[in-house]
Design a protein around this motif. Structure first.
Motif, short mmCIF file in Angstrom:
data_model
loop_
_atom_site.label_atom_id
_atom_site.label_comp_id
_atom_site.label_asym_id
_atom_site.label_seq_id
_atom_site.Cartn_x
_atom_site.Cartn_y
_atom_site.Cartn_z
N ALA A 130 -0.85 -13.45 -2.66
CA ALA A 130 -1.93 -12.52 -2.32
C ALA A 130 -2.23 -11.61 -3.50
CB ALA A 130 -1.52 -11.70 -1.11
N THR B 90 -4.22 -8.46 -2.79
CA THR B 90 -3.45 -7.44 -2.08
C THR B 90 -2.50 -6.73 -3.05
OG1 THR B 90 -3.45 -9.08 -0.34
CG2 THR B 90 -2.21 -7.07 0.08
N ASP B 91 -1.92 -7.51 -3.95
CA ASP B 91 -1.06 -6.90 -4.97
C ASP B 91 -1.83 -5.88 -5.78
OD1 ASP B 91 1.70 -7.80 -5.07
OD2 ASP B 91 0.85 -9.80 -5.24
N TRP C 52 -2.26 -2.53 -4.01
CA TRP C 52 -1.06 -1.67 -3.96
C TRP C 52 -0.66 -1.17 -5.35
CZ3 TRP C 52 -0.12 0.46 0.44
CH2 TRP C 52 -0.50 -0.20 1.61
N PRO D 105 3.36 -7.32 -0.10
CA PRO D 105 2.94 -6.28 -1.06
C PRO D 105 3.06 -4.85 -0.52
CG PRO D 105 1.36 -8.07 -1.04
CD PRO D 105 2.33 -8.36 0.07
N ASP D 106 2.63 -4.63 0.74
CA ASP D 106 2.69 -3.25 1.27
C ASP D 106 4.13 -2.80 1.46
OD1 ASP D 106 2.23 -5.33 3.38
OD2 ASP D 106 2.79 -3.69 4.70
N PRO E 210 0.77 -2.41 7.08
CA PRO E 210 0.14 -1.81 5.89
C PRO E 210 -0.22 -0.35 6.12
CG PRO E 210 -0.75 -3.99 6.28
CD PRO E 210 0.14 -3.68 7.45
N ASN F 59 3.21 1.62 6.08
CA ASN F 59 3.84 1.48 4.76
C ASN F 59 3.08 2.30 3.72
OD1 ASN F 59 6.06 -0.13 5.32
ND2 ASN F 59 4.91 -2.03 5.17
N GLY F 60 1.76 2.28 3.78
CA GLY F 60 0.96 3.04 2.81
C GLY F 60 1.04 4.53 3.03
#
Lengths: 35, 569
Positions: A7, A10-11, A14, B103-104, B484, B487-488
């Protein structure tokens, strides 16, 4: 390796968030100078 | 409540006070950059680090230079953890074959471990490889704790120095605290934990046969090494999902006592270091006295609430002899569970041996309130001292207003700039805690995470953002946080709660270091006796109480009232 980064978009979101937090930190240090 | 339970609490407090001076003396040697017996072995390593990084440890930094170095170093830590977690599947020491962390979750975990929070939206044994646990997380456990001690040293210098342009060198402070204190003590503690039964192996798991004859797979790994720094560095991130409630992460009463003492030992020692540095150890003892006063009150309330049991369960005919045992380990019971909960939230540790979600609502108020006060009751390593010193500045300001004199504290005049920075540093935490809680409480994405409805569900959200912004990391339980959204938002709370407090603290240190020393006069407010201890405790409780009382009333307060009326959520 490809399945590790399935992804990239998505990376990027973040990673951008982390950079944003870092920049906010530097801006806050500058701001404190004005107090 | 039992005599045995109170004996444990009294023993713990006595040992904490007894350890404050020897630990404080060692910390003072590091603060001064003096040679210790460990320098013979570790001195070349320290110098090697400086050569590698091109650092001159004798070069003084102003507060801005100190803050920028700290921020850059911590951002590098975020990048490293994120990369390791995202590339986990391709990295070694992964016997379970875990793939990349999402990722999150990688973002949340990176901010979490860099900010000394160790909030975990994952189960360690089912998500992370040994490499991730050791290289990404355990390393940051050391560095984030070392960063905390460095900030405490910088603020102490602010009070102790006279007309000085600098507050020390971040690289030297952080390296010395990590190399000469955290690393050797962690090795000793890890060996002690191994002797007490904590695993330390690269094996992924072991097969066991239960008493019923069923086969069971028990997760293993390098637990003891992570456990040692997890407690000593007030990090709190467990190797296992249930943290120190897992028998492999907390094999018995002695291991439990050592874990609790290692949470407090550095924070308590730093109070003595502060007193010594400002030329009057009674200043340090007065701060420790306030800490112990608030701590004892907190333990008493929590132990009383948990030992009294749940009236609804008692009403069903279940004996309340052991108190409220839901979510508690029968090896520890209510006394040790209440004590541990108050220790871990007074400090910014976040390790748990019982599920705080299952505490009685009144029992859960103290862990929440401890964190909301900014974890100044001993507190996180370094963070506890600078948090209570902020309140010391506020208290002398209040005292100064009452008598109409310019406030002074340990020989430094407290003027407008220091008071503004102090108020800003103190206000950051409630803004993050209450603001983010409010946001999650009105958005569907936030409400969807609750396990329970009503005030108990609100407590789950409040606890999560309190724990994150106060850099505690303990979980109330119940909340589904690995999304997400959470987590964010929790990562934002952790970052702001850590660094947006640290920077004003460093600015105060710089401002104070540049001032002249003002000798104590007849009109100076005494900051060592009973009057000062009472004033400081009152300022802490009033500011904290006024800030958080409405939220606490909506959460655990309403929950307790509903429970008394026979309603649970």
């Amino acid at each position: 390796m490809a399945d590790q980064l399935e992804a990239p978009m998505t990376d990027m979101i973040w990673i951008a968030a982390a950079i944003g937090l870092g920049l906010a930190g530097f801006a806050f240090i500058r701001l404190l100078d004005a107090i | 409540m039992t005599v045995q339970g109170w004996m444990l609490i009294i023993l713990f407090i006595a040992l904490t006070i007894a350890l404050a001076r020897p630990m404080g003396a060692f910390l003072f040697a590091l603060y001064e950059g003096r040679r210790t017996p460990l320098h013979a072995v570790l001195g070349p390593v320290e110098r090697g680090f400086y050569r590698l990084g091109g650092v001159d440890p004798a070069r003084e930094q102003g507060w801005r230079g100190y803050a920028v170095a700290l921020l850059l170093f911590n951002l590098l830590g975020v990048a490293l953890i994120y990369a390791v977690l995202r590339l986990q599947g391709a990295l070694p020491f992964n016997p379970q074959g875990f793939g990349a962390v999402s990722p999150d979750l990688a973002f949340n975990t990176a901010i979490s471990f860099v900010s000394n929070t160790n909030w975990q939206s994952y189960g360690g044994e089912t998500t992370l490889s040994h490499f991730s646990q050791m290289f990404a997380l355990t390393v940051q456990n050391f560095l984030s704790a070392g960063t905390g001690i460095a900030i405490a040293f910088a603020l102490i210098r602010g009070f102790a120095r006279r007309e000085a342009p600098g507050i020390g060198n971040f690289w030297a402070d952080m390296t010395r605290a990590t190399l000469y204190l955290l690393l050797p003590l962690s090795v000793i503690l890890a060996i002690a934990y191994i002797a007490l039964g904590v695993p330390q192996t690269f094996a992924a798991s072991v097969e066991a046969t239960t008493l019923e004859g069923a086969r069971q797979t028990l997760a293993l790994g390098p637990v003891a090494s992570q456990l040692a720094i997890k407690m000593l560095g007030t990090n709190g991130g467990g190797f296992f999902n249930v943290n120190s409630a897992h028998p492999f992460e907390n094999p018995g009463a002695l291991a439990n006592l050592i874990q609790m003492l290692s949470i407090f030992v550095i924070g308590a020692g730093l109070t003595w270091t502060f007193g010594k540095a400002v030329g009057n150890t009674r200043q340090g003892w007065a701060i420790l006295a306030v800490m112990m006063l608030l701590f004892t009150a907190g333990v008493a309330i929590t132990y009383w609430a948990e030992a009294a049991g749940n009236p609804l369960v008692t009403h069903l005919g279940v004996s309340d002899a052991l108190g409220n045992m839901e979510g508690k380990d029968v090896r520890f019971g209510t006394a040790a569970s209440a004590l541990f909960a108050v220790v871990t939230t007074a400090a910014s540790c976040g390790a748990v041996i019982a599920m705080h979600d299952s505490f009685m609502p009144l029992g859960s108020i103290i862990p929440l309130f401890n964190m909301q006060l900014g974890e100044l009751i001993v507190g996180g390593v370094g963070a506890g001292l600078y948090a209570i010193l902020l309140y010391c500045i506020l208290a002398v300001f209040v005292a100064g207003l009452m008598v109409g004199r310019t406030p002074e504290y340990v020989g430094k005049k407290i003027e407008a700039r220091e008071v503004k920075l102090t108020v800003l540093a103190i206000a950051v935490l409630p803004m993050a805690v209450l603001g983010l809680t409010a946001l999650a409480s009105v958005l569907d994405l936030g409400l969807a995470g609750r396990l329970n409805l009503g005030p108990h569900g609100f407590s789950e959200i409040l606890y999560a953002f309190t724990s994150a912004a106060a850099n505690n990391g303990s979980a109330f339980g119940g909340l589904t946080a690995n999304t997400p959204f959470y987590n964010g938002l929790l990562a934002l709370g952790m970052f702001v709660g850590r660094f947006f407090v640290i920077f004003p603290v460093l600015a105060i240190a710089g401002s104070l270091a540049a001032k002249r020393h003002t000798p104590e006069g007849a009109g100076s407010f005494p900051t060592t006796g009973g009057l000062w201890i009472g004033l400081l405790a009152a300022v802490i409780l009033i500011v904290g109480g006024l800030t958080y009382l409405p939220a606490l009333a909506l959460g655990p307060g309403a929950d307790q009232a509903a429970l008394a009326a026979g309603t649970t959520y």
